[in-house]
Design a protein around this motif. Structure first.
Motif, PDB file in Angstrom:
ATOM      1  N   HIS A  22       0.952  -1.494   0.164  1.00 30.93           N
ATOM      2  CA  HIS A  22       0.173  -0.109  -0.390  1.00 30.93           C
ATOM      3  C   HIS A  22       0.714   1.532   0.133  1.00 30.93           C
ATOM      4  CE1 HIS A  22      -3.127   2.396   1.582  1.00 30.93           C
ATOM      5  NE2 HIS A  22      -2.580   2.693   2.172  1.00 30.93           N
ATOM      6  N   VAL A  23       1.774   0.852   0.460  1.00 30.77           N
ATOM      7  CA  VAL A  23       2.594   2.676   0.755  1.00 30.77           C
ATOM      8  C   VAL A  23       3.726   2.579  -0.559  1.00 30.77           C
ATOM      9  CG1 VAL A  23       4.794   3.489   2.060  1.00 30.77           C
ATOM     10  CG2 VAL A  23       2.994   1.915   3.573  1.00 30.77           C
ATOM     11  N   TRP A  24       4.166   0.907  -1.178  1.00 33.91           N
ATOM     12  CA  TRP A  24       4.731   1.578  -2.526  1.00 33.91           C
ATOM     13  C   TRP A  24       3.805   1.635  -3.885  1.00 33.91           C
ATOM     14  CZ3 TRP A  24       3.537  -0.929  -6.549  1.00 33.91           C
ATOM     15  CH2 TRP A  24       4.631  -1.074  -7.430  1.00 33.91           C
ATOM     16  N   ALA A  25       2.907   1.700  -3.423  1.00 36.30           N
ATOM     17  CA  ALA A  25       1.936   1.949  -4.688  1.00 36.30           C
ATOM     18  C   ALA A  25       1.269   3.005  -4.595  1.00 36.30           C
ATOM     19  CB  ALA A  25       0.272   0.708  -4.091  1.00 36.30           C
ATOM     20  N   ASN A  26       1.512   4.037  -3.001  1.00 36.58           N
ATOM     21  CA  ASN A  26       1.295   5.691  -3.087  1.00 36.58           C
ATOM     22  C   ASN A  26       1.825   6.271  -3.353  1.00 36.58           C
ATOM     23  OD1 ASN A  26      -1.453   4.866  -2.034  1.00 36.58           O
ATOM     24  ND2 ASN A  26      -1.033   5.051  -0.013  1.00 36.58           N
ATOM     25  N   HIS A 146      -9.164   0.446  -0.006  1.00 40.61           N
ATOM     26  CA  HIS A 146      -9.733   1.763  -0.663  1.00 40.61           C
ATOM     27  C   HIS A 146      -7.691   2.099  -0.995  1.00 40.61           C
ATOM     28  CE1 HIS A 146     -10.805   5.373   1.550  1.00 40.61           C
ATOM     29  NE2 HIS A 146     -11.469   5.088   1.199  1.00 40.61           N
ATOM     30  N   GLY A 147      -7.475   2.524  -0.483  1.00 46.31           N
ATOM     31  CA  GLY A 147      -6.353   2.513  -1.543  1.00 46.31           C
ATOM     32  C   GLY A 147      -6.356   2.481  -3.149  1.00 46.31           C
ATOM     33  N   GLY A 152      -6.793   4.105  -8.640  1.00 44.31           N
ATOM     34  CA  GLY A 152      -7.586   4.152  -9.560  1.00 44.31           C
ATOM     35  C   GLY A 152      -8.449   5.458 -10.526  1.00 44.31           C
ATOM     36  N   ASN A 153      -9.048   5.608  -8.903  1.00 41.74           N
ATOM     37  CA  ASN A 153     -10.089   6.645  -9.250  1.00 41.74           C
ATOM     38  C   ASN A 153      -8.842   8.045  -9.847  1.00 41.74           C
ATOM     39  OD1 ASN A 153     -11.554   7.046  -6.770  1.00 41.74           O
ATOM     40  ND2 ASN A 153     -12.173   6.040  -8.626  1.00 41.74           N
ATOM     41  N   VAL A 154      -7.479   8.498  -9.504  1.00 45.04           N
ATOM     42  CA  VAL A 154      -6.198   9.016  -9.518  1.00 45.04           C
ATOM     43  C   VAL A 154      -5.918   8.477 -11.314  1.00 45.04           C
ATOM     44  CG1 VAL A 154      -4.136  10.007  -9.681  1.00 45.04           C
ATOM     45  CG2 VAL A 154      -5.856   9.998  -7.638  1.00 45.04           C
TER      46      VAL A 154
END
Length: 182
Positions: A22-26, A146-147, A152-154
């Motif tokens: 999750h942190v990596w993807a952000n 959720h992230g 995906g929205n971004v």
């Protein structure tokens, strides 16, 4: 396969890895955003949120909220903080937002280190939706899911502005880990 009510054993064996994904993807998305024109972050779009920056503001507020839930902070202390967390993320640059996410990630990692039973039973009380009997691991999985949804929205918002997204699928994370890439 029938759901027996048991939590996915992989999730229990690798909760830190799931959160690190999750942190990596952000972080990967922040790195991509830093390469784009500055106005892309705050540009108004027609989407779930009116801008990429407001999407990240929403994510930030929920990261704080769910971290508090997992830390078993009482609702009376969580709900008054929501406006503060929302305000904290307003009008930030990509770099400033990245620093907010980095800070909350360190707090989340600390919580994960301090939690001895990552599958402990929890009951969440919500003033509108009532109570939910769940587990720490399920809430953590929700944070990651959720992230993923909002990343995906971004990506859709970036495409709407004529820019590409960046792959943040879990499989890309696993391949990087396998190959020893940062």
């Amino acid at each position: 396969m029938m759901n027996t009510g048991k939590v996915d054993s992989y999730m229990l064996q690798h909760p830190h890895q799931l959160y690190e994904y999750h942190v990596w993807a952000n972080d990967r998305l922040f790195t991509h955003l830093e390469q784009l024109p500055k106005e892309v972050f705050h540009a108004k779009v027609t989407s779930v949120f009116p801008s990429v920056s407001q999407t990240f503001g929403h994510l930030y507020m929920y990261e704080q909220l769910y971290m508090s839930v997992l830390a078993e902070v009482p609702n009376e202390k969580i709900f008054p903080r929501i406006p503060d967390w929302t305000e904290e993320a307003q009008g930030k640059t990509v770099d400033e937002m990245r620093r907010l996410f980095s800070s909350v990630a360190e707090q989340f990692r600390d919580l994960l280190r301090r939690t001895s039973d990552l599958d402990k039973a929890m009951t969440i009380e919500h003033p509108r939706y009532g109570s939910l009997d769940t587990h720490f691991s399920e809430i953590l999985r929700h944070v990651v899911n959720h992230g993923t949804y909002h990343r995906g929205n971004v990506t859709a918002m970036l495409r709407q502005q004529g820019h590409t997204g960046v792959p943040t699928d879990y499989m890309f994370y696993l391949v990087e880990q396998r190959d020893g890439q940062p």
